[in-house]
Motif scaffolding. Structure first.
Motif, PDB file in Angstrom:
ATOM      1  N   GLY A  12       5.329   3.427 -17.498  1.00  0.00           N
ATOM      2  CA  GLY A  12       6.096   2.954 -18.639  1.00  0.00           C
ATOM      3  C   GLY A  12       6.505   1.499 -18.532  1.00  0.00           C
ATOM      4  N   ASN A  13       7.778   1.238 -18.841  1.00  0.00           N
ATOM      5  CA  ASN A  13       8.297  -0.126 -18.877  1.00  0.00           C
ATOM      6  C   ASN A  13       8.201  -0.815 -17.521  1.00  0.00           C
ATOM      7  N   ASP A  14       8.412  -0.062 -16.446  1.00  0.00           N
ATOM      8  CA  ASP A  14       8.340  -0.673 -15.118  1.00  0.00           C
ATOM      9  C   ASP A  14       6.928  -1.163 -14.814  1.00  0.00           C
ATOM     10  N   ALA A  15       5.923  -0.369 -15.159  1.00  0.00           N
ATOM     11  CA  ALA A  15       4.535  -0.780 -14.937  1.00  0.00           C
ATOM     12  C   ALA A  15       4.193  -1.993 -15.806  1.00  0.00           C
ATOM     13  N   ASP A  16       4.648  -1.964 -17.052  1.00  0.00           N
ATOM     14  CA  ASP A  16       4.407  -3.092 -17.957  1.00  0.00           C
ATOM     15  C   ASP A  16       5.090  -4.357 -17.436  1.00  0.00           C
ATOM     16  N   ARG A  17       6.311  -4.199 -16.949  1.00  0.00           N
ATOM     17  CA  ARG A  17       7.064  -5.345 -16.433  1.00  0.00           C
ATOM     18  C   ARG A  17       6.362  -5.967 -15.230  1.00  0.00           C
ATOM     19  N   LEU A  18       5.887  -5.133 -14.309  1.00  0.00           N
ATOM     20  CA  LEU A  18       5.192  -5.658 -13.137  1.00  0.00           C
ATOM     21  C   LEU A  18       3.916  -6.382 -13.548  1.00  0.00           C
ATOM     22  N   ALA A  19       3.173  -5.823 -14.478  1.00  0.00           N
ATOM     23  CA  ALA A  19       1.946  -6.481 -14.948  1.00  0.00           C
ATOM     24  C   ALA A  19       2.266  -7.842 -15.569  1.00  0.00           C
ATOM     25  N   ARG A  20       3.352  -7.902 -16.337  1.00  0.00           N
ATOM     26  CA  ARG A  20       3.762  -9.165 -16.962  1.00  0.00           C
ATOM     27  C   ARG A  20       4.192 -10.188 -15.900  1.00  0.00           C
ATOM     28  N   ILE A  21       4.923  -9.725 -14.891  1.00  0.00           N
ATOM     29  CA  ILE A  21       5.363 -10.617 -13.815  1.00  0.00           C
ATOM     30  C   ILE A  21       4.162 -11.177 -13.061  1.00  0.00           C
ATOM     31  N   VAL A  22       3.185 -10.337 -12.783  1.00  0.00           N
ATOM     32  CA  VAL A  22       1.981 -10.790 -12.077  1.00  0.00           C
ATOM     33  C   VAL A  22       1.263 -11.843 -12.900  1.00  0.00           C
ATOM     34  N   LYS A  23       1.080 -11.568 -14.184  1.00  0.00           N
ATOM     35  CA  LYS A  23       0.356 -12.493 -15.053  1.00  0.00           C
ATOM     36  C   LYS A  23       1.112 -13.814 -15.222  1.00  0.00           C
ATOM     37  N   GLN A  24       2.402 -13.730 -15.526  1.00  0.00           N
ATOM     38  CA  GLN A  24       3.186 -14.938 -15.794  1.00  0.00           C
ATOM     39  C   GLN A  24       3.554 -15.698 -14.528  1.00  0.00           C
ATOM     40  N   GLY A  25       3.697 -14.972 -13.425  1.00  0.00           N
ATOM     41  CA  GLY A  25       4.125 -15.609 -12.189  1.00  0.00           C
ATOM     42  C   GLY A  25       2.989 -16.140 -11.347  1.00  0.00           C
ATOM     43  N   GLY A  26       1.778 -15.894 -11.795  1.00  0.00           N
ATOM     44  CA  GLY A  26       0.630 -16.401 -11.062  1.00  0.00           C
ATOM     45  C   GLY A  26       0.345 -15.662  -9.773  1.00  0.00           C
ATOM     46  N   TYR A  27       0.794 -14.425  -9.669  1.00  0.00           N
ATOM     47  CA  TYR A  27       0.509 -13.628  -8.478  1.00  0.00           C
ATOM     48  C   TYR A  27      -0.914 -13.087  -8.556  1.00  0.00           C
ATOM     49  N   ALA A  28      -1.570 -13.021  -7.417  1.00  0.00           N
ATOM     50  CA  ALA A  28      -2.940 -12.516  -7.377  1.00  0.00           C
ATOM     51  C   ALA A  28      -2.987 -11.009  -7.604  1.00  0.00           C
ATOM     52  N   THR A  29      -1.957 -10.314  -7.131  1.00  0.00           N
ATOM     53  CA  THR A  29      -1.933  -8.852  -7.220  1.00  0.00           C
ATOM     54  C   THR A  29      -0.490  -8.369  -7.422  1.00  0.00           C
ATOM     55  N   PRO A  30      -0.323  -7.137  -7.881  1.00  0.00           N
ATOM     56  CA  PRO A  30       1.020  -6.564  -7.941  1.00  0.00           C
ATOM     57  C   PRO A  30       1.673  -6.517  -6.558  1.00  0.00           C
ATOM     58  N   GLU A  31       0.869  -6.258  -5.535  1.00  0.00           N
ATOM     59  CA  GLU A  31       1.399  -6.202  -4.168  1.00  0.00           C
ATOM     60  C   GLU A  31       2.019  -7.537  -3.755  1.00  0.00           C
ATOM     61  N   ALA A  32       1.401  -8.643  -4.178  1.00  0.00           N
ATOM     62  CA  ALA A  32       1.927  -9.965  -3.847  1.00  0.00           C
ATOM     63  C   ALA A  32       3.274 -10.190  -4.523  1.00  0.00           C
ATOM     64  N   ILE A  34       5.438  -7.844  -5.455  1.00  0.00           N
ATOM     65  CA  ILE A  34       6.415  -6.971  -4.807  1.00  0.00           C
ATOM     66  C   ILE A  34       6.784  -7.501  -3.433  1.00  0.00           C
ATOM     67  N   SER A  35       5.816  -8.014  -2.703  1.00  0.00           N
ATOM     68  CA  SER A  35       6.083  -8.579  -1.382  1.00  0.00           C
ATOM     69  C   SER A  35       7.063  -9.739  -1.483  1.00  0.00           C
ATOM     70  N   GLU A  36       6.874 -10.602  -2.464  1.00  0.00           N
ATOM     71  CA  GLU A  36       7.784 -11.730  -2.640  1.00  0.00           C
ATOM     72  C   GLU A  36       9.176 -11.258  -3.040  1.00  0.00           C
ATOM     73  N   ALA A  37       9.236 -10.242  -3.885  1.00  0.00           N
ATOM     74  CA  ALA A  37      10.539  -9.694  -4.291  1.00  0.00           C
ATOM     75  C   ALA A  37      11.269  -9.099  -3.097  1.00  0.00           C
ATOM     76  N   LEU A  38      10.561  -8.388  -2.239  1.00  0.00           N
ATOM     77  CA  LEU A  38      11.184  -7.813  -1.041  1.00  0.00           C
ATOM     78  C   LEU A  38      11.664  -8.898  -0.089  1.00  0.00           C
ATOM     79  N   ALA A  39      10.875  -9.954   0.049  1.00  0.00           N
ATOM     80  CA  ALA A  39      11.282 -11.072   0.911  1.00  0.00           C
ATOM     81  C   ALA A  39      12.555 -11.717   0.365  1.00  0.00           C
ATOM     82  N   ALA A  40      12.643 -11.846  -0.949  1.00  0.00           N
ATOM     83  CA  ALA A  40      13.842 -12.428  -1.559  1.00  0.00           C
ATOM     84  C   ALA A  40      15.055 -11.550  -1.306  1.00  0.00           C
ATOM     85  N   LEU A  41      14.877 -10.246  -1.352  1.00  0.00           N
ATOM     86  CA  LEU A  41      15.989  -9.343  -1.070  1.00  0.00           C
ATOM     87  C   LEU A  41      16.447  -9.467   0.379  1.00  0.00           C
ATOM     88  N   ASP A  42      15.502  -9.650   1.291  1.00  0.00           N
ATOM     89  CA  ASP A  42      15.854  -9.842   2.697  1.00  0.00           C
ATOM     90  C   ASP A  42      16.616 -11.140   2.908  1.00  0.00           C
TER      91      ASP A  42
END
Length: 82
Positions: A12-32, A34-42
């Motif tokens: 749903g919305n979470d999957a759509d949001r991640l796809a939008r973040i990847v596209k707009q943020g210039g990430y190569a993959t969803p994993e990239a 999420i990895s950056e988001a986890l690093a920011a949380l740390d």
């Protein structure tokens, strides 16, 4: 160092949001993304959030509220979105 693997399914919305973040943020993959988001949380602890979770949420879980807040409303309040 052992590498672990975890599979997360977003719908749903979470999957759509991640796809939008990847596209707009210039990430190569969803994993990239999420990895950056986890690093920011740390790197950026949120003591106010930790305190609120411990002092307010944990206490409310101990004594059920007769008027629970729906998940969508709780998310809106937490994120300050309309």
């Amino acid at each position: 160092m052992t590498k672990h693997s975890t599979t997360v399914t977003l719908t749903g919305n979470d999957a759509d949001r991640l796809a939008r973040i990847v596209k707009q943020g210039g990430y190569a993959t969803p994993e990239a993304a999420i990895s950056e988001a986890l690093a920011a949380l740390d790197e950026e602890p949120w003591p106010e959030l930790d305190s609120w979770l411990r002092d307010v949420v944990a206490e409310r879980l101990k004594s059920p509220d007769p008027n629970p807040v729906p998940l969508a409303e709780a998310r809106r309040r937490l994120l300050g979105t309309d």
